[in-house]
Design a protein around this motif. Structure first.
Motif, PDB file in Angstrom:
ATOM      1  N   LEU A 151       0.824  -1.219   0.000  1.00 18.16           N
ATOM      2  CA  LEU A 151       0.000   0.000   0.000  1.00 18.16           C
ATOM      3  C   LEU A 151       0.856   1.267   0.000  1.00 18.16           C
ATOM      4  CD1 LEU A 151      -2.634  -0.922   2.770  1.00 18.16           C
ATOM      5  CD2 LEU A 151      -3.076  -0.816   0.316  1.00 18.16           C
ATOM      6  N   HIS A 152       0.366   2.291  -0.736  1.00 24.02           N
ATOM      7  CA  HIS A 152       0.839   3.668  -0.552  1.00 24.02           C
ATOM      8  C   HIS A 152      -0.154   4.343   0.381  1.00 24.02           C
ATOM      9  CE1 HIS A 152       3.897   3.414  -3.594  1.00 24.02           C
ATOM     10  NE2 HIS A 152       3.034   3.081  -4.532  1.00 24.02           N
ATOM     11  N   TYR A 153       0.345   5.102   1.360  1.00 22.41           N
ATOM     12  CA  TYR A 153      -0.551   5.663   2.389  1.00 22.41           C
ATOM     13  C   TYR A 153      -0.267   7.136   2.629  1.00 22.41           C
ATOM     14  CZ  TYR A 153      -3.945   3.322   5.425  1.00 22.41           C
ATOM     15  OH  TYR A 153      -5.096   2.808   5.961  1.00 22.41           O
ATOM     16  N   LEU A 154      -1.342   7.937   2.807  1.00 24.88           N
ATOM     17  CA  LEU A 154      -1.178   9.312   3.287  1.00 24.88           C
ATOM     18  C   LEU A 154      -0.676   9.270   4.722  1.00 24.88           C
ATOM     19  CD1 LEU A 154      -4.486  11.181   2.324  1.00 24.88           C
ATOM     20  CD2 LEU A 154      -2.218  11.526   1.348  1.00 24.88           C
ATOM     21  N   PRO A 155       0.127  10.256   5.148  1.00 24.89           N
ATOM     22  CA  PRO A 155       0.521  10.268   6.560  1.00 24.89           C
ATOM     23  C   PRO A 155      -0.684  10.519   7.454  1.00 24.89           C
ATOM     24  CG  PRO A 155       1.312  12.245   5.429  1.00 24.89           C
ATOM     25  CD  PRO A 155       0.674  11.386   4.385  1.00 24.89           C
ATOM     26  N   CYS A 156      -1.051   9.541   8.245  1.00 26.02           N
ATOM     27  CA  CYS A 156      -2.191   9.757   9.136  1.00 26.02           C
ATOM     28  C   CYS A 156      -2.046   9.005  10.449  1.00 26.02           C
ATOM     29  CB  CYS A 156      -3.505   9.434   8.443  1.00 26.02           C
ATOM     30  SG  CYS A 156      -3.805   7.743   8.096  1.00 26.02           S
ATOM     31  N   CYS A 157      -2.756   9.517  11.427  1.00 18.70           N
ATOM     32  CA  CYS A 157      -2.801   8.942  12.755  1.00 18.70           C
ATOM     33  C   CYS A 157      -4.182   8.301  12.885  1.00 18.70           C
ATOM     34  CB  CYS A 157      -2.643  10.081  13.767  1.00 18.70           C
ATOM     35  SG  CYS A 157      -2.270   9.559  15.410  1.00 18.70           S
ATOM     36  N   MET A 158      -4.260   7.183  13.590  1.00 21.79           N
ATOM     37  CA  MET A 158      -5.524   6.457  13.642  1.00 21.79           C
ATOM     38  C   MET A 158      -5.891   6.070  15.067  1.00 21.79           C
ATOM     39  SD  MET A 158      -4.454   4.033  10.534  1.00 21.79           S
ATOM     40  CE  MET A 158      -5.759   3.890   9.379  1.00 21.79           C
ATOM     41  N   ILE A 159      -7.187   6.126  15.345  1.00 25.41           N
ATOM     42  CA  ILE A 159      -7.683   5.640  16.638  1.00 25.41           C
ATOM     43  C   ILE A 159      -8.911   4.766  16.402  1.00 25.41           C
ATOM     44  CG2 ILE A 159      -6.838   7.614  17.987  1.00 25.41           C
ATOM     45  CD1 ILE A 159      -9.863   8.561  17.994  1.00 25.41           C
ATOM     46  N   MET A 166     -15.655   9.991  26.619  1.00 25.66           N
ATOM     47  CA  MET A 166     -14.494  10.636  27.220  1.00 25.66           C
ATOM     48  C   MET A 166     -13.196  10.059  26.636  1.00 25.66           C
ATOM     49  SD  MET A 166     -14.075  11.467  31.238  1.00 25.66           S
ATOM     50  CE  MET A 166     -13.019  10.140  31.727  1.00 25.66           C
ATOM     51  N   GLU A 167     -13.172   8.712  26.473  1.00 19.64           N
ATOM     52  CA  GLU A 167     -11.975   8.082  25.907  1.00 19.64           C
ATOM     53  C   GLU A 167     -11.788   8.533  24.457  1.00 19.64           C
ATOM     54  OE1 GLU A 167     -11.904   3.757  25.858  1.00 19.64           O
ATOM     55  OE2 GLU A 167     -10.066   3.777  24.683  1.00 19.64           O
ATOM     56  N   THR A 168     -12.888   8.571  23.693  1.00 15.68           N
ATOM     57  CA  THR A 168     -12.773   8.986  22.293  1.00 15.68           C
ATOM     58  C   THR A 168     -12.248  10.417  22.200  1.00 15.68           C
ATOM     59  OG1 THR A 168     -14.582   7.507  21.686  1.00 15.68           O
ATOM     60  CG2 THR A 168     -14.024   9.228  20.102  1.00 15.68           C
ATOM     61  N   SER A 169     -12.751  11.320  23.046  1.00 13.37           N
ATOM     62  CA  SER A 169     -12.271  12.709  22.921  1.00 13.37           C
ATOM     63  C   SER A 169     -10.823  12.829  23.385  1.00 13.37           C
ATOM     64  CB  SER A 169     -13.193  13.706  23.635  1.00 13.37           C
ATOM     65  OG  SER A 169     -13.306  13.366  24.974  1.00 13.37           O
ATOM     66  N   LYS A 170     -10.403  12.014  24.362  1.00 10.96           N
ATOM     67  CA  LYS A 170      -8.992  11.991  24.765  1.00 10.96           C
ATOM     68  C   LYS A 170      -8.109  11.533  23.601  1.00 10.96           C
ATOM     69  CE  LYS A 170      -8.423  10.799  29.544  1.00 10.96           C
ATOM     70  NZ  LYS A 170      -8.172   9.744  30.509  1.00 10.96           N
ATOM     71  N   LEU A 171      -8.583  10.506  22.878  1.00 12.64           N
ATOM     72  CA  LEU A 171      -7.808   9.964  21.754  1.00 12.64           C
ATOM     73  C   LEU A 171      -7.762  10.957  20.588  1.00 12.64           C
ATOM     74  CD1 LEU A 171      -8.984   6.226  21.839  1.00 12.64           C
ATOM     75  CD2 LEU A 171      -6.678   7.084  22.324  1.00 12.64           C
ATOM     76  N   ILE A 172      -8.878  11.662  20.348  1.00 18.21           N
ATOM     77  CA  ILE A 172      -8.878  12.681  19.277  1.00 18.21           C
ATOM     78  C   ILE A 172      -7.886  13.787  19.636  1.00 18.21           C
ATOM     79  CG2 ILE A 172     -10.275  14.474  18.159  1.00 18.21           C
ATOM     80  CD1 ILE A 172     -12.647  12.489  18.289  1.00 18.21           C
ATOM     81  N   GLU A 173      -7.861  14.160  20.923  1.00 18.02           N
ATOM     82  CA  GLU A 173      -6.899  15.184  21.359  1.00 18.02           C
ATOM     83  C   GLU A 173      -5.455  14.699  21.115  1.00 18.02           C
ATOM     84  OE1 GLU A 173      -6.668  15.853  25.577  1.00 18.02           O
ATOM     85  OE2 GLU A 173      -5.897  17.900  25.325  1.00 18.02           O
ATOM     86  N   LEU A 174      -5.193  13.421  21.428  1.00 20.54           N
ATOM     87  CA  LEU A 174      -3.839  12.871  21.202  1.00 20.54           C
ATOM     88  C   LEU A 174      -3.493  12.871  19.715  1.00 20.54           C
ATOM     89  CD1 LEU A 174      -3.566   9.888  23.710  1.00 20.54           C
ATOM     90  CD2 LEU A 174      -2.026  11.871  23.586  1.00 20.54           C
ATOM     91  N   MET A 175      -4.481  12.566  18.849  1.00 17.60           N
ATOM     92  CA  MET A 175      -4.221  12.616  17.409  1.00 17.60           C
ATOM     93  C   MET A 175      -3.812  14.022  16.990  1.00 17.60           C
ATOM     94  SD  MET A 175      -6.631  10.306  15.006  1.00 17.60           S
ATOM     95  CE  MET A 175      -8.213  11.035  15.328  1.00 17.60           C
ATOM     96  N   ILE A 209      -2.794   4.835  20.113  1.00 20.21           N
ATOM     97  CA  ILE A 209      -2.877   5.465  18.795  1.00 20.21           C
ATOM     98  C   ILE A 209      -1.927   4.729  17.858  1.00 20.21           C
ATOM     99  CG2 ILE A 209      -3.610   7.738  19.632  1.00 20.21           C
ATOM    100  CD1 ILE A 209      -0.866   8.785  19.241  1.00 20.21           C
ATOM    101  N   THR A 210      -2.337   4.646  16.596  1.00 19.09           N
ATOM    102  CA  THR A 210      -1.491   4.021  15.583  1.00 19.09           C
ATOM    103  C   THR A 210      -1.312   5.031  14.452  1.00 19.09           C
ATOM    104  OG1 THR A 210      -3.342   3.029  14.405  1.00 19.09           O
ATOM    105  CG2 THR A 210      -2.364   1.722  16.136  1.00 19.09           C
ATOM    106  N   THR A 211      -0.423   4.699  13.525  1.00 20.25           N
ATOM    107  CA  THR A 211      -0.179   5.612  12.411  1.00 20.25           C
ATOM    108  C   THR A 211      -0.070   4.834  11.106  1.00 20.25           C
ATOM    109  OG1 THR A 211       2.216   5.376  12.571  1.00 20.25           O
ATOM    110  CG2 THR A 211       1.226   7.158  13.846  1.00 20.25           C
ATOM    111  N   GLU A 212      -0.160   5.568  10.024  1.00 20.36           N
ATOM    112  CA  GLU A 212       0.286   5.131   8.706  1.00 20.36           C
ATOM    113  C   GLU A 212       1.114   6.300   8.184  1.00 20.36           C
ATOM    114  OE1 GLU A 212      -0.150   2.189   7.643  1.00 20.36           O
ATOM    115  OE2 GLU A 212      -1.904   1.421   8.693  1.00 20.36           O
ATOM    116  N   LEU A 213       2.375   6.061   7.823  1.00 17.40           N
ATOM    117  CA  LEU A 213       3.288   7.191   7.577  1.00 17.40           C
ATOM    118  C   LEU A 213       3.984   7.145   6.231  1.00 17.40           C
ATOM    119  CD1 LEU A 213       4.812   7.094  11.148  1.00 17.40           C
ATOM    120  CD2 LEU A 213       3.313   8.874  10.263  1.00 17.40           C
ATOM    121  N   GLY A 214       3.506   6.323   5.325  1.00 16.65           N
ATOM    122  CA  GLY A 214       4.158   6.189   4.023  1.00 16.65           C
ATOM    123  C   GLY A 214       3.811   4.812   3.513  1.00 16.65           C
ATOM    124  N   GLY A 215       4.583   4.284   2.610  1.00 18.88           N
ATOM    125  CA  GLY A 215       4.256   2.948   2.133  1.00 18.88           C
ATOM    126  C   GLY A 215       5.136   2.497   0.997  1.00 18.88           C
TER     127      GLY A 215
END
Ligand SMILES: [Zn+2]
Length: 335
Positions: A151-159, A166-175, A209-215
């Protein structure tokens, strides 16, 4: 699932200072009856405080995170830390040393084997060690992925979305603190489901949190720098690297995986000619590419269309395609 790991280490997780070592995974073969597979690990601790678990090489052919964590392991000293940082730059080390997504020892895809098995295959044993030993020590896990060979991937952070707002908004803040150009919220149903490191972390109450940073199994220097800076920004925010000098985060466009229709799969095998690129905004019904037959020009060419509107987050890198291979994935703006 047996609870006692067979993996051991000389690293003392409760000792202050910086330790380079390895996890030892027993693997008995014809030429090494009492052999072990070393998995590099670095523990940097200074007093009490939260623990960050930093992982790369969960898939062996994804390189930005592997290089970023090796650099951080050399750079960060114990006096920089308040709490503990555990770095594993090559978690599935047999896959990393083979340059492959999966382990050559058991064809194990580590990020599809959680929560693992203490007495299973080497890859299952690694998943089990992370689940039973490392995650329970951790407040946060950052699992750095890229697109790998396929895969070729856009640089992105994933949750993963959570039932707790509350957990979702904490994770969005971390992203947003990580600062990738794109952030993706998924319910995890289309990828690895409950078998991933992040799903297991979430079940244990550890922020993930996980990422995709290239490919394409290449190394993007932009993606590598983002892996490092984003990780340091998150650790600074959590007070684990309180005084780290790091550039402020760029803006993150928060997006969502909109169901299974966000993924396009090849209906037939063929040579994939893409008509869309990562970063393109597409509309439902748009032609995304063609699958050219391998059996000669008298056979039909198959057009592939976008099932929904959105942003192309990734697309298949190799041209040679089997029926069922994922061709691309779309993201939609979160509301
Ligand atoms: Zn991966």
């Amino acid at each position: 699932m047996a609870s006692t790991t067979r993996i051991w280490t000389d690293v003392d997780f409760d000792r202050d200072g910086k330790q380079f070592g390895c996890l030892r995974l027993p693997f008995s073969t014809d030429l090494s009856a009492y052999g072990t597979i070393p998995i590099p690990i670095v523990c940097i601790r200074n007093g009490t405080g939260p623990t960050a678990l930093l992982v790369a090489g969960n898939h062996g052919d994804e390189y930005e995170g592997q290089v970023a964590l090796a650099k951080l392991a050399r750079q960060i000293e114990a006096w920089d830390v308040s709490g503990r940082i555990i770095l594993l730059p090559a978690l599935n080390s047999p896959a990393v040393t083979a340059g492959r997504r999966v382990s050559p020892l058991d064809e194990g895809n580590l990020n599809r084997m959680f929560p693992g098995d203490a007495n299973g295959t080497p890859t299952q044993m690694i998943a089990h060690y992370v689940t039973k030993i490392l995650l329970p020590m951790s407040s946060i896990v950052i699992d750095l992925h890229s697109g790998g060979r396929s895969l070729h991937y856009l640089p992105c952070c994933m949750i993963r979305s959570s039932s707790s707002d509350m957990e979702t908004s904490k994770l969005i803040e971390l992203m947003q603190i990580f600062g990738a150009p794109y952030g993706s919220i998924s319910d995890g149903s289309a990828g690895g489901g409950a078998t991933t490191l992040s799903a297991t972390a979430q079940a244990l109450g550890v922020l993930a949190i996980t990422t995709e940073l290239g490919g394409g199994a290449s190394l993007s220097s932009t993606g590598e720098a983002l892996a490092r800076d984003g990780t340091v920004r998150c650790l600074k925010h959590l007070g684990i690297l309180p005084n780290a000098p790091v550039a402020p985060a760029g803006t993150t466009r928060i997006m969502r995986v909109n169901g299974k229709q966000a993924f396009a799969y090849a209906p037939v095998r063929g040579i994939f000619e893409p008509m869309i690129e990562i970063g393109d905004e597409v509309v439902a019904g748009q032609c995304a590419g063609f699958l050219h037959p391998l059996d000669g020009p008298d056979q039909p060419v198959t057009a592939v269309h976008c099932a929904q509107s959105g942003l192309v987050a990734c697309r298949r890198a190799p041209a040679f395609t089997e029926a069922g291979d994922c061709l691309f994935k779309l993201l939609s703006d979160a509301d």
